[in-house]
Design a protein around this motif. Sequence first.
Motif, PDB file in Angstrom:
ATOM      1  N   SER A   1       0.980  -1.565   0.073  1.00 36.51           N
ATOM      2  CA  SER A   1      -0.051   0.026   0.081  1.00 36.51           C
ATOM      3  C   SER A   1       1.203   1.627  -0.457  1.00 36.51           C
ATOM      4  CB  SER A   1      -0.838  -0.406   1.544  1.00 36.51           C
ATOM      5  OG  SER A   1       0.047   0.245   2.371  1.00 36.51           O
ATOM      6  N   THR A   2       2.175   1.344   0.938  1.00 30.90           N
ATOM      7  CA  THR A   2       3.234   2.049   0.423  1.00 30.90           C
ATOM      8  C   THR A   2       3.697   2.848  -0.887  1.00 30.90           C
ATOM      9  OG1 THR A   2       4.638   0.788   1.161  1.00 30.90           O
ATOM     10  CG2 THR A   2       3.261   1.816   2.659  1.00 30.90           C
ATOM     11  N   LEU A   3       3.252   0.906  -2.194  1.00 31.92           N
ATOM     12  CA  LEU A   3       4.033   2.118  -3.358  1.00 31.92           C
ATOM     13  C   LEU A   3       3.091   2.057  -4.619  1.00 31.92           C
ATOM     14  CD1 LEU A   3       6.331  -1.260  -2.906  1.00 31.92           C
ATOM     15  CD2 LEU A   3       6.999   1.277  -2.690  1.00 31.92           C
ATOM     16  N   ILE A   4       1.801   1.990  -4.002  1.00 33.80           N
ATOM     17  CA  ILE A   4       0.908   1.819  -4.658  1.00 33.80           C
ATOM     18  C   ILE A   4       0.210   2.858  -4.666  1.00 33.80           C
ATOM     19  CG2 ILE A   4      -1.218   0.837  -5.925  1.00 33.80           C
ATOM     20  CD1 ILE A   4       0.069  -2.079  -5.702  1.00 33.80           C
ATOM     21  N   PRO A   5      -0.871   4.287  -5.431  1.00 37.43           N
ATOM     22  CA  PRO A   5      -0.169   4.152  -6.644  1.00 37.43           C
ATOM     23  C   PRO A   5       2.160   4.935  -6.774  1.00 37.43           C
ATOM     24  CG  PRO A   5      -1.586   6.179  -6.079  1.00 37.43           C
ATOM     25  CD  PRO A   5      -1.363   5.157  -4.812  1.00 37.43           C
ATOM     26  N   TYR A   6       2.162   3.847  -7.228  1.00 38.28           N
ATOM     27  CA  TYR A   6       3.419   4.829  -7.973  1.00 38.28           C
ATOM     28  C   TYR A   6       4.000   5.817  -8.123  1.00 38.28           C
ATOM     29  CZ  TYR A   6       8.468   3.135  -7.187  1.00 38.28           C
ATOM     30  OH  TYR A   6       9.859   2.439  -7.298  1.00 38.28           O
ATOM     31  N   ASP A   7       4.498   6.938  -7.528  1.00 33.88           N
ATOM     32  CA  ASP A   7       4.901   8.025  -7.819  1.00 33.88           C
ATOM     33  C   ASP A   7       6.593   8.035  -7.850  1.00 33.88           C
ATOM     34  OD1 ASP A   7       6.272   7.763  -4.823  1.00 33.88           O
ATOM     35  OD2 ASP A   7       4.920   9.298  -4.125  1.00 33.88           O
ATOM     36  N   GLY A   8       6.997   6.710  -7.737  1.00 35.72           N
ATOM     37  CA  GLY A   8       9.092   7.376  -7.776  1.00 35.72           C
ATOM     38  C   GLY A   8       9.652   7.097  -7.590  1.00 35.72           C
ATOM     39  N   ILE A   9       8.966   7.905  -5.445  1.00 32.49           N
ATOM     40  CA  ILE A   9       9.536   8.117  -4.827  1.00 32.49           C
ATOM     41  C   ILE A   9      10.196   6.883  -3.751  1.00 32.49           C
ATOM     42  CG2 ILE A   9       9.410   9.661  -2.502  1.00 32.49           C
ATOM     43  CD1 ILE A   9       9.219  11.078  -5.089  1.00 32.49           C
ATOM     44  N   SER A  10       9.616   6.134  -3.856  1.00 33.47           N
ATOM     45  CA  SER A  10      10.296   5.278  -2.924  1.00 33.47           C
ATOM     46  C   SER A  10      11.848   4.878  -3.505  1.00 33.47           C
ATOM     47  CB  SER A  10       9.494   4.282  -2.530  1.00 33.47           C
ATOM     48  OG  SER A  10       9.160   3.179  -3.915  1.00 33.47           O
ATOM     49  N   LEU A  11      11.921   5.306  -4.393  1.00 30.81           N
ATOM     50  CA  LEU A  11      13.271   4.487  -6.080  1.00 30.81           C
ATOM     51  C   LEU A  11      14.225   5.046  -4.945  1.00 30.81           C
ATOM     52  CD1 LEU A  11      12.801   4.654  -9.110  1.00 30.81           C
ATOM     53  CD2 LEU A  11      12.545   2.971  -8.063  1.00 30.81           C
ATOM     54  N   PHE A  12      14.532   5.947  -4.488  1.00 30.92           N
ATOM     55  CA  PHE A  12      15.665   7.336  -3.988  1.00 30.92           C
ATOM     56  C   PHE A  12      16.200   6.483  -2.657  1.00 30.92           C
ATOM     57  CE2 PHE A  12      12.918  10.645  -5.677  1.00 30.92           C
ATOM     58  CZ  PHE A  12      13.565  10.884  -6.413  1.00 30.92           C
ATOM     59  N   GLY A  13      14.819   4.850  -1.889  1.00 30.91           N
ATOM     60  CA  GLY A  13      15.576   5.013  -1.154  1.00 30.91           C
ATOM     61  C   GLY A  13      16.220   3.644  -0.921  1.00 30.91           C
ATOM     62  N   ILE A  14      16.183   3.631  -2.177  1.00 29.40           N
ATOM     63  CA  ILE A  14      16.875   1.562  -2.834  1.00 29.40           C
ATOM     64  C   ILE A  14      18.433   1.789  -3.038  1.00 29.40           C
ATOM     65  CG2 ILE A  14      17.144  -0.074  -4.786  1.00 29.40           C
ATOM     66  CD1 ILE A  14      14.869   0.578  -5.414  1.00 29.40           C
ATOM     67  N   GLN A  15      19.189   1.107  -1.853  1.00 28.49           N
ATOM     68  CA  GLN A  15      20.225   1.197  -2.297  1.00 28.49           C
ATOM     69  C   GLN A  15      21.303   0.424  -2.238  1.00 28.49           C
ATOM     70  OE1 GLN A  15      21.804   0.767   2.625  1.00 28.49           O
ATOM     71  NE2 GLN A  15      19.540   2.391   3.169  1.00 28.49           N
ATOM     72  N   ILE A  16      20.876  -0.732  -3.154  1.00 27.25           N
ATOM     73  CA  ILE A  16      21.414  -1.838  -4.461  1.00 27.25           C
ATOM     74  C   ILE A  16      21.801  -1.214  -5.276  1.00 27.25           C
ATOM     75  CG2 ILE A  16      20.512  -4.164  -5.398  1.00 27.25           C
ATOM     76  CD1 ILE A  16      18.405  -4.875  -3.664  1.00 27.25           C
ATOM     77  N   ASP A  17      23.232  -1.399  -5.532  1.00 32.60           N
ATOM     78  CA  ASP A  17      23.733  -0.591  -6.745  1.00 32.60           C
ATOM     79  C   ASP A  17      24.121   1.309  -6.645  1.00 32.60           C
ATOM     80  OD1 ASP A  17      24.600  -3.076  -8.782  1.00 32.60           O
ATOM     81  OD2 ASP A  17      22.165  -2.883  -8.317  1.00 32.60           O
ATOM     82  N   ASN A  18      23.593   1.591  -4.778  1.00 29.73           N
ATOM     83  CA  ASN A  18      23.250   2.790  -5.351  1.00 29.73           C
ATOM     84  C   ASN A  18      23.008   3.360  -6.214  1.00 29.73           C
ATOM     85  OD1 ASN A  18      25.514   3.860  -3.479  1.00 29.73           O
ATOM     86  ND2 ASN A  18      27.043   2.086  -4.910  1.00 29.73           N
ATOM     87  N   LEU A  19      21.270   2.858  -6.110  1.00 31.10           N
ATOM     88  CA  LEU A  19      19.972   3.013  -7.476  1.00 31.10           C
ATOM     89  C   LEU A  19      19.970   4.291  -6.876  1.00 31.10           C
ATOM     90  CD1 LEU A  19      18.077   1.571 -10.218  1.00 31.10           C
ATOM     91  CD2 LEU A  19      16.854   2.371  -8.422  1.00 31.10           C
TER      92      LEU A  19
END
Length: 697
Positions: free
Chosen positions: A353-371
């Motif tokens: 539910s925190t991801l939908i609708p997906y606005d892309g903001i949570s991408l900033f929290g992905i540490q894998i490959d410093n994405l």
Amino acid sequence: MFHMPDYYHNISMRLSEVLDDIGVNENIVIKRRRTTLLTETMVTINFRANGKQCNLYYLGSQSEGTTTLGLQSDSDILYCIDGGIVIQDWSEWTPGKLNLLMIQNEITPPGYCLLQVLRPDTPLPATVELANIAVNDTHGRILFKNTITDAAYILQGRQRQGPSTTLAAEPGFVAQDLVLALPCISCPQSLRAWLHQQETNTWPTAEMKRFAKSTRCFVVGVGSRASENAAFEWRLSTSLAERCLMFNLNITQIKCYILMKMILKTYIKVENLDNESYISSFMCKTVLFLCIASKPSSVWKECNILNCLNYCLFTLNSCILNEHCPHFIVHENNLMAGKFSAEVKQKLLERMSTLIPYDGISLFGIQIDNLGKRLQIKLNMINELHYVLPQPDEQTISITGVLLVIIAQEVSEVVEIGAGSLEILLQKMIQLKRYYRAGDMLEKTACRLLIPLLCTSIGSLIASQNIQINNTVSPQALTWIEAGLDSDVASSRLKLASIMYCVGNAETAASILSHIEERYKTEVTEPLCHCYNFCKSYFKTGFGRLSSQYGVEALKYIVAFCVKFFTWEINCVPHELQYEMFRSTQEDLQHRGMFDDWMDCAVVDSLPYLYFLQYKTYSFLQRPEEQQQALNKLGWVIRTEHNLGHRETALNLLGQCMELENRPADALQCYMLSLRLRERNNAARFHICRCLANTIS
């Protein structure tokens, strides 16, 4: 598809650029796939040349090119045993095989089957129950139990997980999932139904389905979670058909799948008591297939990647909500059946539910490959100067370096420990030549890489026999060795130099060693040891750059295998190195693992052996200045080369040189350092005893 806000286009393009930078681009995806297919071909050819009737298939993210360095995806291996076959019709019965008749009825869950054991001499049902591997059912049929796979492949260090055994990841090595499978003679009904069904969309195409139809299907030993007959059920595997679908994705679809896996690891992952994720990457892949099949191909483009990702996450959420994720090929097989409880379902939905609708903001929290950081830099949200991140070319160099090492590791295993008979080695050579003549391009490349080391071993075995009889080397032995000289930078040439030294032809040995030293460019050449799970600290930049530039052909210019002398080559080995063949006391043998047969060989890294042989050869030729230079270089390489797989052996050789130099204290220090590196199964113990005894006397 959802309405796309204006800023989606900008984020999508920047996100696509970030994925390009970390190695998710068409160039690297193709390299990963080619590496996997070549490795798979080499392993299978090697097995078959050794008389083993089996095939290995490398599946999953590593083979599909749908991974990154940071994702650290497992290596999924399907081990197909051709001694047993699964038939669906009595007409497919084959004499001399373990024939198993597939049974699917109203009590077997969709995507699963029972296997009835048939007689090997005539097409009739078996009547004798096989202890521990088969049992009578209520209809009097002998059913094959899937627990047979436990005894077949639960190896040291592996744990059973579903149909596979898992070898946990170690520093420098990805985890491995090994699945034992039995081949189906013909296409199962469930796959035939998928192939013939009419789709409203154009994906998968008719051509893709035709290719999928030509691939093999398997059964793997695991039952349905919700079944009472789980011990007798076998799951249908359409892995090769699924790999065909993955190979036909465009780069945007691949990027979307990788982002789903990153989001899964970062935000959604909930594990059970067995550390198995309730939502697997295979479910994400299935969701992606369902989304691609339901939307026009024009949707899947890089400027729309965020919208595509949104749709995939929405579909995954619906699957969790309904506890229903249909297998893409066997639609009746619900991948989420009995997978999680109501409590776990609620947790998963809360996280979704925190991801939908997906606005892309949570991408900033992905540490894998410093994405996350990379994306913020692309969007000018943070200053690039404040962060030290690997540049795109550095990522490419790292990935291609790893891929070349994977291929080199398989090449280095072409000669088995037990292949001590000339007849066995020659028979294997005949098999490899046969594959080369009749094979496709992959098989020809595989044989071209495998044959040189085998030539060297054949020549060395003949040379060892020659030396034992009359202390000479026959033209036959030299012809074989010369045919294998370009196996890599140094190892085969070092065997030739070692042979020349052992027969007293020091001038020739010195000339060969000088040539090897010229070829061995320390700034780019990587020593490679695959005797055990040796953890490499890093790859040289020059090595990665050349591997990226030249592919598999770079192997003979920038890879140096460790030099392995088998017991049947003992007469080609200086006595100082022969100690390594007898490194183990009776007590040491108790501390060996099942993969430690290499300890019966004399194995040393190429560069230390080069300098050791120079030291001995120049001593024989009475060239003291060059002898001391070689000794200094031997000490230097032990101190400075990070990726020596047999540093303890190099120290043992250096210690013996120190004894010859009448420096017993330095020799003892070398042996003690060697023991610190390998406490057990180390010839240093014998050297210490001898050195102390000589000092006292």
